[in-house]
Design a protein around this motif. Structure first.
Motif, short mmCIF file in Angstrom:
data_model
loop_
_atom_site.label_atom_id
_atom_site.label_comp_id
_atom_site.label_asym_id
_atom_site.label_seq_id
_atom_site.Cartn_x
_atom_site.Cartn_y
_atom_site.Cartn_z
N CYS A 14 0.83 -1.21 0.00
CA CYS A 14 0.00 0.00 0.00
C CYS A 14 0.87 1.26 0.00
O CYS A 14 0.57 2.22 -0.71
CB CYS A 14 -0.94 0.00 1.20
N HIS A 17 2.30 1.82 -3.47
CA HIS A 17 1.33 2.25 -4.49
C HIS A 17 0.50 3.45 -4.04
O HIS A 17 -0.63 3.64 -4.51
CB HIS A 17 0.43 1.09 -4.88
N SER A 20 -1.94 5.75 -6.31
CA SER A 20 -2.18 4.95 -7.51
C SER A 20 -3.64 4.50 -7.52
O SER A 20 -4.28 4.36 -6.48
CB SER A 20 -1.29 3.71 -7.53
N VAL A 22 -6.14 1.68 -7.81
CA VAL A 22 -6.02 0.26 -7.50
C VAL A 22 -7.39 -0.40 -7.35
O VAL A 22 -8.40 0.27 -7.17
CB VAL A 22 -5.21 0.03 -6.21
N ASP A 33 -12.67 -0.19 -6.22
CA ASP A 33 -11.60 0.51 -6.92
C ASP A 33 -11.52 1.93 -6.40
O ASP A 33 -12.52 2.51 -5.99
CB ASP A 33 -11.82 0.50 -8.43
N LEU A 102 -4.41 -6.51 -3.54
CA LEU A 102 -4.32 -5.18 -4.10
C LEU A 102 -3.79 -5.31 -5.53
O LEU A 102 -2.77 -5.95 -5.75
CB LEU A 102 -3.36 -4.34 -3.25
N SER A 103 -4.51 -4.74 -6.50
CA SER A 103 -4.11 -4.81 -7.91
C SER A 103 -4.08 -3.42 -8.49
O SER A 103 -4.99 -2.62 -8.26
CB SER A 103 -5.10 -5.65 -8.71
N LEU A 104 -3.06 -3.12 -9.28
CA LEU A 104 -3.00 -1.85 -10.00
C LEU A 104 -3.97 -1.86 -11.15
O LEU A 104 -4.12 -2.86 -11.85
CB LEU A 104 -1.60 -1.60 -10.51
#
Length: 108
Positions: A14, A17, A20, A22, A33, A102-104
């Motif tokens: 976290c 990113h 960002s 995510v 999101d 957690l995904s970008l």
């Protein structure tokens, strides 16, 4: 992997990113999101985009005049307290222990 290591990995991810866009998946399967705006030892702070219908429900665009025939805000409709740019994001606070993945996401 033990529980403390997983918690530390998510915290570091976290931090990495921050600011960002995510996709966050929680331990109960909820997917959200948003933009990471902050993280501390206990919580993840996310700016979540509002849906179109949530943006339309903000404020009262047509205030009713009071008993004197004037609008309740100085300057008539559209001026004074309660008016301005509508919010496009809402703040969501998620406990770090509740974050599973957690995904970008691409930012368009």
């Amino acid at each position: 992997m033990n529980q403390n290591q997983t918690y530390k990995d998510i915290y570091e991810m976290c931090k990495e990113h921050m600011h960002s866009y995510v996709l966050i998946e929680t331990t109960d399967g909820l997917k959200t999101d948003g933009i990471i705006t902050g993280v501390d030892e206990e919580n993840l702070y996310v700016a979540v985009p509002l849906e179109q219908n949530e943006m339309q429900n903000q404020g009262n665009p047509n205030p009713a005049p009071n008993q004197f025939g004037r609008y309740p805000y100085y300057g008539g409709p559209g001026y004074g307290f309660g008016y301005g740019r509508p919010r496009r994001f809402r703040r969501l606070i998620i406990p770090l222990a509740f974050v599973a993945a957690l995904s970008l996401l691409p930012w368009y």
